[in-house]
Design a protein around this motif. Structure first.
Motif, mmCIF file in Angstrom:
data_model
loop_
_atom_site.group_PDB
_atom_site.id
_atom_site.type_symbol
_atom_site.label_atom_id
_atom_site.label_comp_id
_atom_site.label_asym_id
_atom_site.label_seq_id
_atom_site.Cartn_x
_atom_site.Cartn_y
_atom_site.Cartn_z
ATOM 1 N N ALA A 140 46.010 -21.712 47.785
ATOM 2 C CA ALA A 140 46.176 -20.319 47.385
ATOM 3 C C ALA A 140 45.636 -20.109 45.978
ATOM 4 N N PRO A 141 45.129 -18.908 45.710
ATOM 5 C CA PRO A 141 44.588 -18.660 44.375
ATOM 6 C C PRO A 141 45.659 -18.871 43.318
ATOM 7 N N ALA A 142 45.371 -19.680 42.365
ATOM 8 C CA ALA A 142 46.310 -19.916 41.278
ATOM 9 C C ALA A 142 45.936 -19.025 40.112
ATOM 10 N N ALA A 143 46.954 -18.544 39.449
ATOM 11 C CA ALA A 143 46.685 -17.721 38.274
ATOM 12 C C ALA A 143 46.103 -18.618 37.192
ATOM 13 N N ALA A 144 44.928 -18.271 36.744
ATOM 14 C CA ALA A 144 44.285 -19.045 35.685
ATOM 15 C C ALA A 144 45.116 -18.943 34.422
ATOM 16 N N GLN A 145 45.105 -20.011 33.652
ATOM 17 C CA GLN A 145 45.835 -20.007 32.396
ATOM 18 C C GLN A 145 45.396 -18.807 31.574
ATOM 19 N N ALA A 191 61.177 1.207 38.995
ATOM 20 C CA ALA A 191 59.962 2.009 39.198
ATOM 21 C C ALA A 191 58.962 1.801 38.062
ATOM 22 N N VAL A 192 58.716 0.514 37.746
ATOM 23 C CA VAL A 192 57.804 0.158 36.657
ATOM 24 C C VAL A 192 56.865 -0.946 37.118
ATOM 25 N N LEU A 193 55.586 -0.804 36.814
ATOM 26 C CA LEU A 193 54.606 -1.862 37.016
ATOM 27 C C LEU A 193 54.258 -2.396 35.625
ATOM 28 N N SER A 194 54.340 -3.722 35.453
ATOM 29 C CA SER A 194 54.031 -4.345 34.169
ATOM 30 C C SER A 194 52.878 -5.326 34.326
ATOM 31 N N VAL A 195 52.044 -5.391 33.306
ATOM 32 C CA VAL A 195 50.987 -6.397 33.228
ATOM 33 C C VAL A 195 51.524 -7.511 32.349
ATOM 34 N N ILE A 196 51.546 -8.739 32.897
ATOM 35 C CA ILE A 196 52.092 -9.896 32.195
ATOM 36 C C ILE A 196 50.951 -10.872 31.906
ATOM 37 N N ARG A 197 50.924 -11.381 30.682
ATOM 38 C CA ARG A 197 49.967 -12.432 30.326
ATOM 39 C C ARG A 197 50.692 -13.396 29.391
ATOM 40 N N ASP A 198 50.635 -14.671 29.731
ATOM 41 C CA ASP A 198 51.255 -15.716 28.911
ATOM 42 C C ASP A 198 52.718 -15.395 28.590
ATOM 43 N N GLY A 199 53.443 -14.869 29.582
ATOM 44 C CA GLY A 199 54.871 -14.598 29.414
ATOM 45 C C GLY A 199 55.200 -13.334 28.634
ATOM 46 N N ARG A 200 54.194 -12.574 28.237
ATOM 47 C CA ARG A 200 54.422 -11.344 27.472
ATOM 48 C C ARG A 200 53.962 -10.131 28.274
ATOM 49 N N VAL A 201 54.655 -9.021 28.069
ATOM 50 C CA VAL A 201 54.250 -7.767 28.702
ATOM 51 C C VAL A 201 53.136 -7.150 27.864
ATOM 52 N N GLU A 202 51.955 -7.004 28.462
ATOM 53 C CA GLU A 202 50.824 -6.383 27.769
ATOM 54 C C GLU A 202 50.778 -4.879 27.959
#
Length: 191
Positions: free
Chosen positions: A26-31, A43-54
């Motif tokens: 399965a596609p793994a999330a790249a570091q 009712a919220v969509l969040s973008v997460i990168r390296d454990g932080r909400v962007e």
């Protein structure tokens, strides 16, 4: 009854081996790659990168049928689970559409265990997954699910009710902003 379930699964046990193989491929999330978290209760969509909400996108809409761990065609429910973006349509009637790789193997096996699909449907879906293709969208599990904008829809309705057929909807401005983080393979967790 347990014996009947085992006999019913016997013809598709080989598919379990395929499922295990597919799970390891399965596609793994790249570091450092962003992924999307859809919180259906808030009712919220969040973008997460390296454990932080962007980025956060409040006021999303989901399916008229609520959420489900066992979604069926035309029940208007938004499926819970982990998906990946399988296709992108920047010219959708919903403005933009980021399509999921639904149905995924966990949905397939759950539906099979509940006698909602048969071995041939299991085989078709798992074959597509194994060959890195979009699973069939015409099974009893439904399809054509993802994240999209409003298109020419009514913003007043969007702010007040869950109105989709099972997708996650944002405003057109929100989906345009979200597009900078979304690629084929982007992980999406719907909870």
């Amino acid at each position: 009854m347990p014996g009947a379930l085992n006999r019913r699964r016997a013809p598709v046990l080989l598919l379990l081996a395929v499922l295990t193989l597919v799970a390891t491929m399965a596609p793994a999330a790249a570091q450092g790659a962003p992924w999307l978290l859809v919180d259906t209760r808030k009712a919220v969509l969040s973008v997460i990168r390296d454990g932080r909400v962007e980025a956060r996108f409040p006021g999303i809409a989901i399916g008229r049928g609520g959420v489900a761990r066992l979604r069926l065609r035309d029940d208007n429910a938004t499926p819970l689970g982990t998906f990946h973006i399988a296709w992108i349509n920047d010219h959708s009637v919903f403005h933009r559409f980021f399509g999921f790789n639904y149905p995924t193997p966990p949905y397939v096996w759950r539906a099979f265990d509940h006698n909602l699909i048969g071995p041939e449907t299991v085989r078709r879906i798992l074959w597509a997954v194994h060959h890195h293709r979009l699973p069939p969208q015409d099974t009893p599990l439904g399809g054509d699910l993802g994240i999209h904008g409003l298109g020419h829809g009514d913003p007043w309705v969007h702010r007040r009710i869950n109105w989709t057929g099972g997708c996650i909807a944002l405003t057109n401005a929100q989906i345009d902003r979200l597009a900078r983080w979304v690629r084929i393979g982007t992980k999406v967790v719907v909870r």
